[in-house]
Design a protein around this motif. Sequence first.
Motif, PDB file in Angstrom:
ATOM      1  N   LYS A 154      12.248 -27.544 -36.386  1.00 22.84           N
ATOM      2  CA  LYS A 154      11.733 -26.251 -36.835  1.00 22.84           C
ATOM      3  C   LYS A 154      10.487 -26.389 -37.704  1.00 22.84           C
ATOM      4  O   LYS A 154       9.798 -25.395 -37.965  1.00 22.84           O
ATOM      5  N   ILE A 155      10.217 -27.595 -38.180  1.00 20.13           N
ATOM      6  CA  ILE A 155       9.041 -27.834 -39.014  1.00 20.13           C
ATOM      7  C   ILE A 155       8.263 -29.020 -38.463  1.00 20.13           C
ATOM      8  O   ILE A 155       8.843 -30.040 -38.092  1.00 20.13           O
ATOM      9  N   ARG A 156       6.947 -28.864 -38.417  1.00 18.72           N
ATOM     10  CA  ARG A 156       6.080 -29.898 -37.847  1.00 18.72           C
ATOM     11  C   ARG A 156       5.595 -30.830 -38.958  1.00 18.72           C
ATOM     12  O   ARG A 156       4.463 -30.697 -39.442  1.00 18.72           O
ATOM     13  N   ILE A 157       6.453 -31.720 -39.368  1.00 18.24           N
ATOM     14  CA  ILE A 157       6.066 -32.760 -40.323  1.00 18.24           C
ATOM     15  C   ILE A 157       6.508 -34.107 -39.771  1.00 18.24           C
ATOM     16  O   ILE A 157       7.375 -34.174 -38.904  1.00 18.24           O
ATOM     17  N   LYS A 158       5.891 -35.140 -40.307  1.00 19.69           N
ATOM     18  CA  LYS A 158       6.185 -36.482 -39.828  1.00 19.69           C
ATOM     19  C   LYS A 158       7.162 -37.169 -40.776  1.00 19.69           C
ATOM     20  O   LYS A 158       6.877 -37.389 -41.949  1.00 19.69           O
ATOM     21  N   GLY A 159       8.333 -37.514 -40.259  1.00 22.05           N
ATOM     22  CA  GLY A 159       9.297 -38.254 -41.060  1.00 22.05           C
ATOM     23  C   GLY A 159       9.039 -39.748 -40.993  1.00 22.05           C
ATOM     24  O   GLY A 159       8.143 -40.214 -40.284  1.00 22.05           O
ATOM     25  N   LYS A 160       9.843 -40.509 -41.731  1.00 22.20           N
ATOM     26  CA  LYS A 160       9.725 -41.970 -41.717  1.00 22.20           C
ATOM     27  C   LYS A 160      10.940 -42.539 -41.000  1.00 22.20           C
ATOM     28  O   LYS A 160      12.031 -42.624 -41.569  1.00 22.20           O
ATOM     29  N   GLY A 161      10.740 -42.874 -39.744  1.00 24.72           N
ATOM     30  CA  GLY A 161      11.823 -43.382 -38.919  1.00 24.72           C
ATOM     31  C   GLY A 161      11.669 -42.909 -37.489  1.00 24.72           C
ATOM     32  O   GLY A 161      10.564 -42.632 -37.020  1.00 24.72           O
ATOM     33  N   LYS A 162      12.803 -42.755 -36.807  1.00 20.89           N
ATOM     34  CA  LYS A 162      12.750 -42.310 -35.406  1.00 20.89           C
ATOM     35  C   LYS A 162      14.011 -41.530 -35.066  1.00 20.89           C
ATOM     36  O   LYS A 162      15.060 -41.680 -35.694  1.00 20.89           O
ATOM     37  N   PHE A 163      13.882 -40.685 -34.045  1.00 17.49           N
ATOM     38  CA  PHE A 163      15.019 -39.919 -33.556  1.00 17.49           C
ATOM     39  C   PHE A 163      15.834 -40.754 -32.581  1.00 17.49           C
ATOM     40  O   PHE A 163      15.284 -41.443 -31.711  1.00 17.49           O
ATOM     41  N   VAL A 164      17.139 -40.699 -32.755  1.00 23.79           N
ATOM     42  CA  VAL A 164      18.074 -41.245 -31.774  1.00 23.79           C
ATOM     43  C   VAL A 164      19.067 -40.126 -31.510  1.00 23.79           C
ATOM     44  O   VAL A 164      19.847 -39.753 -32.392  1.00 23.79           O
TER      45      VAL A 164
END
Length: 807
Positions: A234-244
């Motif tokens: 819902k929010i366009r920000i960059k996290g630290k990691g990856k989606f699994v």
Amino acid sequence: MKAVVLAGGFGTRLRPLTIEFPKPMALVGNAPMMEHVLGLLKEVDVDDVYVMLYYQPEVIKGYFGEKKYGLKLNYILPQKDLGTCGCVKFIEDKLNETFIVLSGDVLTDFDLKKAYEFHKKKKSKATIVLTRVSNPLSFGIVITDEDGRIVRFLEKPTWGEVFSDTINTGIYILEPDVLRFVPKDTDFDFSKDLYPLLLKNKVPIYGCILDGYWKDVGNLRQYLESNLDFVNGKIRIKGKGKFVGNSFFGENVKIGKGVKIDNSVIGDGVKIGDSAVIKDSVIYPSVEIERKVKITRAVLSYRVKVGELVEVKNGSVISDNCIIGRRAVIGENVKIWPDKVVDEDSILTTSLIWRDRWQNKLFGNFGITGLINKEITPEFATKLGASIGAYLGEGSYVLTSRDAHQSSRMIKRAIINGLISVGVKVGDMRVSPIPVVRYEIGKEQEAGGIHVRRSPFDGRVVDILIFNNTGGNISARQEKSIEQLFFREDFVRVSPDKVGHIVIPPRAYDYYVDGFLHNIDVESIRKRRFKIVLDYSFSPASIIFPQILGKLNIEVIALNSHIDPEKTSRLREEYNSAVKNLSSIIKTVKADIGFMLDNGAEKIMIFDERGRVISGEKALYTVIKLMSLEKKGKVVVPVNAIKEIEGISGIKVEYSPVHPRSIMEYAKKEDVIFAGDNRGGYIFTEFQPNYDAMFAIGKILEIMSKNEIKISDIVKEIPEYKLLFSKVSCPNEAKGMIMRKLMEFGKKKRIVLIDGVKFLFKSSWVLAIPDQDTSFINIWVEAKSNNEAKRIIENFEKRIKNWLKGI
């Protein structure tokens, strides 16, 4: 372009998450919220950022350093809180061009270039970024005209004042000259102070409505929702990691077999044991989760350790470095402050804030103890009263009493409220000596009693003592039953017509005086015409004991014989001074003997006619030797009492566990004539099987008068011995192992297993007992010489420490 990031807030509404770090450092998508803010500024071609710090500035500086995303970071730390606008005024000399102001903890993906272009196009002096929300009550409403010019502000309206759903997001684009309206070194706010002032002066300010994600992370629920919004895209920000799958993972996450993770954020270095279930939650870096743990809609901060089979329920937040023991249940919306320990099998239904740990038990060596108004609060006491009342049953009759301190009154009254709420009748004895309360129980069909006192050892602590239907301390089994009711909140409040009522017991003091005088040789004492010095220690004993002493024809030099609420506990220096003073007065007035009561009137310190203190194990030997002049039979002493007592003629010794409750239980045995401990507690069982300092004084004087003996004559007969005490630090989880090792060590030795493990040697003994309340193993050694005792105790200390190293 320049930017000012406001990063000095305390984050109070996000506590306990933000106790160890400031709010801008709270993680969303495994990155601090302020990191997302800096990423947003990079997209608007900002190059210089001024970060306004106040609370825990070193955490932010240490994480970001001097540059991030190519942005130069300048850290500013005003000497006082200047408000949102006042702190920008603080760096006015550095802001010589259009600049952006925003919070370091705002979470948004707005296109701020559009706002900048709007600002320039309108030739605005101040532009506020606006957005639309469904519920604007918690925000500042902004009303604009057709051209976007702001015509009205309304801070946090009621529903009757809501004229728009367009709100102030706290993101501003400003020209430097607006700061001329801001006073220096003054707490000044943008919304409350600056913007109304600009409107009043007809300065053009505009509102730019932007679409996109924006959330004011104002509480813990919104914080969790922000992370779940990130996971759900819902929010366009960059996290630290990856989606699994549908969850987001940091680096070096270790996951066991059969683990189910759903819609959650998992931080760097997290370890998750087999068959764990994590749903809709945020797990910070370095958290360790053992097998079969269930976590639902919760936040676990840095380095939390969760034991196997734990359940963490909806809305709970566990702050940094907490340890949750196996099979514990953390209830809904419970907040646990940093560095706390929740014992295994605990059921935690209230937030854990001040105390160091939440135990799966209430009771310790001195009943229920805790810091006044922090660990033991009126709410706690009411719940405790209801639990005790539920255990005893509706219609039961319970006595309550207290010492003179106002905090004891507060807690006692709260307990009474809990008792009557479950239908228990209360007999309130108000300020009373503990022995009088114990003696009264059972006279009018009382089911038990409760006494509240400020701890004699620490004035910040309150003790709650609970008595059974004979006036003794309740048993371990009864304690456990009350604990279960308390932790499970398994009690039912009665209907209004069945609420218990409160009475004043009319004859309690009469019962005590009559029983006291009936069980003592009044005439022998009267004939001796004793002169004694008695320090009442500001005890409630001064209400009743002078009446008894008067009937015994005793000349009393009374010290501290009035009730003083502020003197219910003594500091070490006050205690030492009182001892010295009493000793001096005994010698000056040539008294026969001296006594010092404790504030509860349960224990005494004895002084001989020369003012010398007789305390501890010497006093216990002296009283038993004195009593043997009148009576022969069985006496009860704790297993750490000196062996020399066994040599007293006509006395048969039975050892008991060291806990006061155990000594009083043993005193109830049919053939026991006396019980006592090494701390001045004496029980003459013909009167009552409970500690009673007043009756002990009476009995000591009776035997002295009948045998025409001085107390110093007995002290001279004590054989030579040396008793040493030590304790070794030992984690609670290792206590069982240490005791097992001691048992293995004692396989071919003579040992006694009354309380802990006691080793019997030819001319000495050693006793090791795990401390009930703290992380220590207590060790006692008795030997014929100091050197021998010291050698033995050092040997056992070394042995235990070596075993602990092997864990």
